[in-house]
Motif scaffolding. Sequence first.
Motif, mmCIF file in Angstrom:
data_model
loop_
_atom_site.group_PDB
_atom_site.id
_atom_site.type_symbol
_atom_site.label_atom_id
_atom_site.label_comp_id
_atom_site.label_asym_id
_atom_site.label_seq_id
_atom_site.Cartn_x
_atom_site.Cartn_y
_atom_site.Cartn_z
ATOM 1 N N ARG B 76 -27.176 -13.813 22.976
ATOM 2 C CA ARG B 76 -28.326 -13.008 22.609
ATOM 3 C C ARG B 76 -27.867 -11.709 21.964
ATOM 4 N NH1 ARG B 76 -32.065 -16.432 23.844
ATOM 5 N NH2 ARG B 76 -32.126 -17.358 25.916
ATOM 6 N N GLY B 257 -32.126 -18.077 29.490
ATOM 7 C CA GLY B 257 -33.222 -17.112 29.435
ATOM 8 C C GLY B 257 -33.764 -16.856 30.821
ATOM 9 N N GLU B 263 -39.468 -20.604 28.101
ATOM 10 C CA GLU B 263 -40.045 -19.329 28.531
ATOM 11 C C GLU B 263 -39.025 -18.208 28.443
ATOM 12 O OE1 GLU B 263 -41.770 -19.397 32.395
ATOM 13 O OE2 GLU B 263 -42.233 -17.269 32.366
ATOM 14 N N ARG B 264 -39.452 -17.089 27.873
ATOM 15 C CA ARG B 264 -38.643 -15.857 27.914
ATOM 16 C C ARG B 264 -39.550 -14.785 28.456
ATOM 17 N NH1 ARG B 264 -34.537 -15.061 24.453
ATOM 18 N NH2 ARG B 264 -34.083 -13.136 25.525
ATOM 19 N N HIS B 265 -38.980 -13.951 29.319
ATOM 20 C CA HIS B 265 -39.805 -12.924 29.923
ATOM 21 C C HIS B 265 -38.965 -11.676 30.123
ATOM 22 C CE1 HIS B 265 -42.990 -11.192 32.297
ATOM 23 N NE2 HIS B 265 -42.127 -10.918 33.254
ATOM 24 N N TRP B 266 -39.502 -10.540 29.748
ATOM 25 C CA TRP B 266 -38.786 -9.280 29.949
ATOM 26 C C TRP B 266 -39.530 -8.484 31.011
ATOM 27 C CZ3 TRP B 266 -39.323 -11.705 25.265
ATOM 28 C CH2 TRP B 266 -38.134 -12.038 24.602
ATOM 29 N N SER B 282 -43.332 -11.421 26.809
ATOM 30 C CA SER B 282 -42.933 -12.798 27.113
ATOM 31 C C SER B 282 -43.291 -13.712 25.949
ATOM 32 C CB SER B 282 -43.615 -13.289 28.388
ATOM 33 O OG SER B 282 -45.006 -13.353 28.174
ATOM 34 N N ARG B 284 -43.869 -18.019 25.575
ATOM 35 C CA ARG B 284 -43.882 -19.256 26.356
ATOM 36 C C ARG B 284 -44.371 -20.417 25.510
ATOM 37 N NH1 ARG B 284 -46.210 -15.549 29.927
ATOM 38 N NH2 ARG B 284 -44.801 -15.023 31.642
ATOM 39 N N GLU B 388 -37.425 -11.272 17.879
ATOM 40 C CA GLU B 388 -36.476 -12.031 18.680
ATOM 41 C C GLU B 388 -36.331 -13.424 18.070
ATOM 42 O OE1 GLU B 388 -34.731 -10.781 21.095
ATOM 43 O OE2 GLU B 388 -33.987 -12.474 22.273
ATOM 44 N N ALA B 391 -36.462 -17.120 20.307
ATOM 45 C CA ALA B 391 -37.025 -16.604 21.547
ATOM 46 C C ALA B 391 -37.225 -17.748 22.541
ATOM 47 C CB ALA B 391 -38.351 -15.906 21.270
ATOM 48 N N VAL B 392 -37.804 -18.821 22.063
ATOM 49 C CA VAL B 392 -37.941 -20.015 22.894
ATOM 50 C C VAL B 392 -37.655 -21.222 22.011
ATOM 51 C CG1 VAL B 392 -39.621 -19.148 24.571
ATOM 52 C CG2 VAL B 392 -40.422 -20.063 22.398
#
Lengths: 280, 441
Positions: B76, B257, B263-266, B282, B284, B388, B391-392
């Motif tokens: 990343r 992730g 799924e990506r989540h900050w 996020s 998804r 990003e 991202a997914v």
Amino acid sequence: MAPERAVAPSVVVVTPPRGWAALNLRDLWAHRDLVYFLAWRDVKVRYAQASIGVAWAVLQPLLMMVVFTVFLGRLAKVPSDGIPYPVFAFSGLLPWTYFSNATGTATESLVSSSNLVSKVYFPRLAIPLAALLSWLPDLLVATGMLIMMMLAYGLMPAWTTVLLPVFALYALLAASSVSVWLSALNVAYRDVRYAVPFLIQLWLFATPVVYPASLVPGRFRALFGLNPMAGVVEGFRWGLLGRGHPPWALMGVSAAVALVLLVGGLYHFRRVEHGFADVI
Amino acid sequence: MSSEALHSAIRVEGLGKQYRLGASTGGRASYGSLREDLLRSVRRRERAPEVDRTFWALRNVSFAIQPGERVGIIGRNGAGKSTLLKLLARITAPTEGRAELRGRVGSLLEVGTGFHAELSGRDNILLSGAILGMRRSEIQAKTDEIVEFAGVEAFLDTPVKRYSSGMYLRLAFAVAAHLEPDILLVDEVLAVGDADFQKKCLGRMEDIGESGRTVVFVSHSMPSVLRLCERVILLDRGGLVADGNAQEVLRTYLDSGLGSAAERHWETPELAPGDEVARLRSVRVRDDRGVVTEELDIRRPVSLELEYWHMRDDEDLRPSANLHVTNEDGVVLFATSDFNNHRWRETRRTPGVVRATCHIPGNFLAEGRFFVLAAISTYNPTRVHALEADAVSFHVVDRSTGDGVRGEYANAWPGVVRPMLDWSIIEPKPIPLSGADRQLG
């Protein structure tokens, strides 16, 4: 196709820098084509869209000569060793203009090439060196103008004019000795870029460009030689005009000072160059 | 030491790079003024030394690459990929460890390194070639080939500032592609240019790999990495996380992730990509029942959901959510933005968490893996707030049994998309067949 690959491949070792390193001028030599192309680019780009082109090489010292001739030659009546003042001033202004232009651009060269420094490897010294070399053609063109001017004044160029390349190298040496320091310092401290033009302006008056070295009292003459440009300017003038005794002592001291500065500067450059990409 | 290790093209041992954080430059070492440095040295003498704000961009990284291998380096943003490449390319020096590279090294960290706008195409070939480490004779010998590859014959003596951006990129890459190093280090350069040219570049790099040269390729573009590299090294926060077969490491990467590639989540805005206006929260992938999943049925709709923090109340800035969907070959299938929703387009934006969901119908995508780039941007004035890449990602599987686009056809079905389209058909009217026809039939 590259013949280099036929021999055992060279090994590049990447390790943390440890203190003072060897100069590794061999690496610079291996990149001589790059130095050549960078200098060639600087020359080409400089006059690319200028309508009078290379005439700028002559115009700058010529106009300064006119100004000094009026104010110092005519009004202040500064002596000129028996040479017509315009010729005297012009012959000093040529190496001086070279020095001031070359040092100015070389100082800025690394910072203005930051895209190269942060994207590709080569000996960093190639950049200021190319900047210094790129002003030599200007010096050559302007010298041609000086010779014509001398002929117009009825002065024959001395036989030592054939040594012109040596004098050009001498000017290159003086400019390098300062630029190697300034270009590296400018990467870390941008104060340098503001100080340098001012410094060069002052320097002009500490150098026998528009007045003869003979004006300086004998006991200070050696001290005067500590200025690397003093020997260059006096030497260049003597070389072309051939008047008086060759200024061996002055040239010797100046050259020695320039060499010491240069070697010190090269070691300093080498010590800090690995960090250029991180701070530029 | 084994004989194999002796002949590695690249051997890296415990390599590390530490940066000093500048107060204002965030992430990069800073250049100072002379005064600051002098003050700092005085202060050091007076008081206990300040604790330097430093961080390791790369640490304890070791690996060996054999000649002829093509290795991708992924990770990343901020994982240390570019730092590693810069160390190998000798652009910057390591703080610890060592690396050995056997043979001539060519590095390609950007397209058009050393190009000068005022110079003609021909002059730039010479200059750029020299900067990339080619000898003068070598460049001159290859000029024709380079010009042909770039397809700029007619503009060779035109300053490159008058080139279209496409021409500029083609020429720049053409020079770089004709380097003949033993080891080629490449960074992201393929992220530019049109799809055709990208393909040409990838093809050229494949040739380089096949001719026994070693290629190290850093990229965000998973599809290009998959195509080009048999081996992948995964970096995360400056360390080496995985090294091995491309497919397997990619798996690890996609799973790194938060549990799933779908799924990506900050957790907090500070950690999330973005600027002071908007930050991603996020991204998804959901199926038609709202379940976050990575594997989707080709017949069912897919929802791509993007949440972001909108943090500044500003009349002029209207952050929009954007998604780009790319397939394994690097082809961007489509880009879409939330302003396609007309009501939302007219709505005044107020700070808070925004959730925007894009609905992709069933029977639209083709089979295969898809990568989603998520971004937040304002279009007028143009400003990208957050971006990003990858991202997914998700995987579309065709399990249709006669009810899908390909019907009963069981073999490979071509096309980058597989939409179910309307057909209108004029049914045959019964033709009275004459006796002559009957005889012919």
